[in-house]
Design an enzyme around this catalytic site. Structure first.
Site, PDB file in Angstrom:
ATOM      1  N   ASP A 114      17.100  -5.317   3.465  1.00  0.00           N
ATOM      2  CA  ASP A 114      16.474  -4.458   2.467  1.00  0.00           C
ATOM      3  C   ASP A 114      15.621  -3.349   3.087  1.00  0.00           C
ATOM      4  O   ASP A 114      15.539  -2.254   2.533  1.00  0.00           O
ATOM      5  CB  ASP A 114      15.622  -5.306   1.518  1.00  0.00           C
ATOM      6  CG  ASP A 114      16.477  -6.132   0.565  1.00  0.00           C
ATOM      7  OD1 ASP A 114      17.556  -5.650   0.176  1.00  0.00           O
ATOM      8  OD2 ASP A 114      16.069  -7.248   0.220  1.00  0.00           O
ATOM      9  N   ARG A 129      15.307   2.663   3.985  1.00  0.00           N
ATOM     10  CA  ARG A 129      15.390   3.871   4.823  1.00  0.00           C
ATOM     11  C   ARG A 129      16.558   4.742   4.390  1.00  0.00           C
ATOM     12  O   ARG A 129      16.440   5.976   4.315  1.00  0.00           O
ATOM     13  CB  ARG A 129      15.555   3.483   6.298  1.00  0.00           C
ATOM     14  CG  ARG A 129      14.275   3.061   6.967  1.00  0.00           C
ATOM     15  CD  ARG A 129      14.365   3.151   8.478  1.00  0.00           C
ATOM     16  NE  ARG A 129      15.283   2.194   9.051  1.00  0.00           N
ATOM     17  CZ  ARG A 129      16.422   2.486   9.661  1.00  0.00           C
ATOM     18  NH1 ARG A 129      16.813   3.761   9.758  1.00  0.00           N
ATOM     19  NH2 ARG A 129      17.182   1.546  10.170  1.00  0.00           N
ATOM     20  N   ASN A 147      10.505   2.074  -3.196  1.00  0.00           N
ATOM     21  CA  ASN A 147      10.245   0.685  -3.575  1.00  0.00           C
ATOM     22  C   ASN A 147       8.905   0.519  -4.293  1.00  0.00           C
ATOM     23  O   ASN A 147       8.863   0.120  -5.447  1.00  0.00           O
ATOM     24  CB  ASN A 147      10.245  -0.191  -2.320  1.00  0.00           C
ATOM     25  CG  ASN A 147      11.014  -1.472  -2.485  1.00  0.00           C
ATOM     26  OD1 ASN A 147      12.031  -1.505  -3.151  1.00  0.00           O
ATOM     27  ND2 ASN A 147      10.535  -2.541  -1.863  1.00  0.00           N
ATOM     28  N   ASP A 148       7.817   0.819  -3.563  1.00  0.00           N
ATOM     29  CA  ASP A 148       6.504   0.613  -4.170  1.00  0.00           C
ATOM     30  C   ASP A 148       5.420   1.424  -3.477  1.00  0.00           C
ATOM     31  O   ASP A 148       5.579   1.900  -2.353  1.00  0.00           O
ATOM     32  CB  ASP A 148       6.114  -0.879  -4.178  1.00  0.00           C
ATOM     33  CG  ASP A 148       6.215  -1.549  -2.820  1.00  0.00           C
ATOM     34  OD1 ASP A 148       6.005  -0.868  -1.793  1.00  0.00           O
ATOM     35  OD2 ASP A 148       6.507  -2.752  -2.767  1.00  0.00           O
ATOM     36  N   ASP A 179      -8.086  -7.213  -4.641  1.00  0.00           N
ATOM     37  CA  ASP A 179      -7.718  -6.880  -3.268  1.00  0.00           C
ATOM     38  C   ASP A 179      -6.886  -5.601  -3.200  1.00  0.00           C
ATOM     39  O   ASP A 179      -6.580  -5.116  -2.119  1.00  0.00           O
ATOM     40  CB  ASP A 179      -6.922  -8.023  -2.635  1.00  0.00           C
ATOM     41  CG  ASP A 179      -7.805  -9.201  -2.261  1.00  0.00           C
ATOM     42  OD1 ASP A 179      -9.033  -9.104  -2.433  1.00  0.00           O
ATOM     43  OD2 ASP A 179      -7.263 -10.224  -1.795  1.00  0.00           O
ATOM     44  N   TYR A 214       7.087  -7.033  -3.077  1.00  0.00           N
ATOM     45  CA  TYR A 214       5.682  -7.450  -3.067  1.00  0.00           C
ATOM     46  C   TYR A 214       5.199  -7.794  -4.475  1.00  0.00           C
ATOM     47  O   TYR A 214       4.441  -8.747  -4.689  1.00  0.00           O
ATOM     48  CB  TYR A 214       4.848  -6.329  -2.454  1.00  0.00           C
ATOM     49  CG  TYR A 214       3.424  -6.666  -2.086  1.00  0.00           C
ATOM     50  CD1 TYR A 214       2.929  -7.972  -2.137  1.00  0.00           C
ATOM     51  CD2 TYR A 214       2.553  -5.667  -1.670  1.00  0.00           C
ATOM     52  CE1 TYR A 214       1.619  -8.261  -1.790  1.00  0.00           C
ATOM     53  CE2 TYR A 214       1.244  -5.948  -1.318  1.00  0.00           C
ATOM     54  CZ  TYR A 214       0.776  -7.247  -1.391  1.00  0.00           C
ATOM     55  OH  TYR A 214      -0.516  -7.528  -1.052  1.00  0.00           O
ATOM     56  N   LEU A 269       6.868  -9.079  -6.991  1.00  0.00           N
ATOM     57  CA  LEU A 269       7.352 -10.405  -7.393  1.00  0.00           C
ATOM     58  C   LEU A 269       6.561 -11.507  -6.699  1.00  0.00           C
ATOM     59  O   LEU A 269       6.154 -12.493  -7.332  1.00  0.00           O
ATOM     60  CB  LEU A 269       8.838 -10.540  -7.069  1.00  0.00           C
ATOM     61  CG  LEU A 269       9.474 -11.898  -7.393  1.00  0.00           C
ATOM     62  CD1 LEU A 269       9.447 -12.171  -8.885  1.00  0.00           C
ATOM     63  CD2 LEU A 269      10.899 -11.960  -6.873  1.00  0.00           C
ATOM     64  N   SER A 270       6.303 -11.350  -5.400  1.00  0.00           N
ATOM     65  CA  SER A 270       5.558 -12.380  -4.673  1.00  0.00           C
ATOM     66  C   SER A 270       4.110 -12.466  -5.129  1.00  0.00           C
ATOM     67  O   SER A 270       3.443 -13.475  -4.910  1.00  0.00           O
ATOM     68  CB  SER A 270       5.615 -12.108  -3.159  1.00  0.00           C
ATOM     69  OG  SER A 270       4.914 -10.926  -2.828  1.00  0.00           O
TER      70      SER A 270
END
Length: 264
Positions: free
Chosen positions: A54, A59, A123-124, A153, A166, A168-169
């Protein structure tokens, strides 16, 4: 179906040895009469073939952003959610790709305005505390309406493909491919009431670091691009650019989701 005549090659940039996969790619392309373009070759490709996971896919999607060139991934990474075929099916996947047996998905991207500097994310976008173990306070407004100040945080803004990373986790919702939206999700919020929000196109998110002495860092697709000192702000929104993903015709978001995350 339109056959592929010319393909750019994007390779895994880490320490993993993919030389065997590259030789298999060369052989498959030669047998089908497809020209391969490696780094430094400027001819316009019909497709980008991505050998990796991924991270390599990100990239490639970023490199060919808004060009209409789709990225077709062969998974030699760990998760490979964005890839189209597993590494042990490289030849079969490429044979179908070269024959034009694939479909494309247009996916939204994000942009962040940092003091007039615009950066695009596939992505994010993450704004997080630069000091490990120190909470920061983030004031945020959505669509011009002040929402509040959240001790946390940091926060994540993710596209639909980025929602399975990130976000989802961190307990955020998965956005199905095809949605023209982003998710806003706080990282370890110091409250019982903070919930992720799904936000559509045309709505800005303005985030200000209201901490007294905790600086923040801005990460785009996992790479740090800027800092946010106390009092500094940033604006995040869906960007006009699109990334283009190539998948096999029978693959849907839900089949991929079941295969990768074990829900099927």
């Amino acid at each position: 179906m339109t056959r592929i005549e010319r393909a750019a090659v994007v390779l895994h940039g880490g320490t993993r040895d993919i030389s065997g996969a590259v030789e298999r790619l060369r052989a498959a392309a030669k047998s089908e009469g497809v020209e391969l373009l490696f780094d430094g070759e400027d001819a316009k490709p019909d497709v980008a073939i991505v050998i990796g996971g991924d991270g390599t896919m990100l990239r490639a999607l970023g490199r060919f952003l808004d060009s209409g060139v789709p990225s077709f991934g062969i998974n030699f990474g760990r998760v490979g959610f964005l890839t189209a075929a597993p590494g042990d099916e490289l030849e079969l996947g490429l044979k179908r790709l070269f024959a034009g047996e694939y479909r494309t998905l247009e996916l939204p991207t994000l942009e962040i305005d940092l003091d007039g500097k615009r950066v695009v994310a596939v992505n994010d976008i993450v704004i997080t505390s630069k000091t490990l173990g120190r909470m920061m306070e983030l004031e945020y407004a959505i669509g011009g309406e002040h929402i509040g100040v959240q001790p946390c945080d940091g926060l994540i803004c993710a596209t639909p493909p980025g929602s399975t990373a990130y976000n989802l986790s961190n307990g955020g919702p998965v956005l199905v491919w095809g949605l023209d939206a982003m998710v806003l999700n706080f990282i370890a919020p110091h409250t019982l009431h903070a919930r992720p929000l799904v936000i559509g196109r045309g709505i800005d998110i303005v985030v200000e670091n209201r901490s007294r002495d905790v600086p923040g860092a801005v990460l785009i697709d996992g790479h740090r691009v800027a800092d946010r000192a106390p009092g500094e702000s940033a604006t995040i929104r869906l960007a006009p650019e699109r990334s283009t993903l190539a998948v096999l015709p029978e693959e849907s978001f839900f089949t991929r989701y079941g295969q990768v995350f074990g829900t099927g």
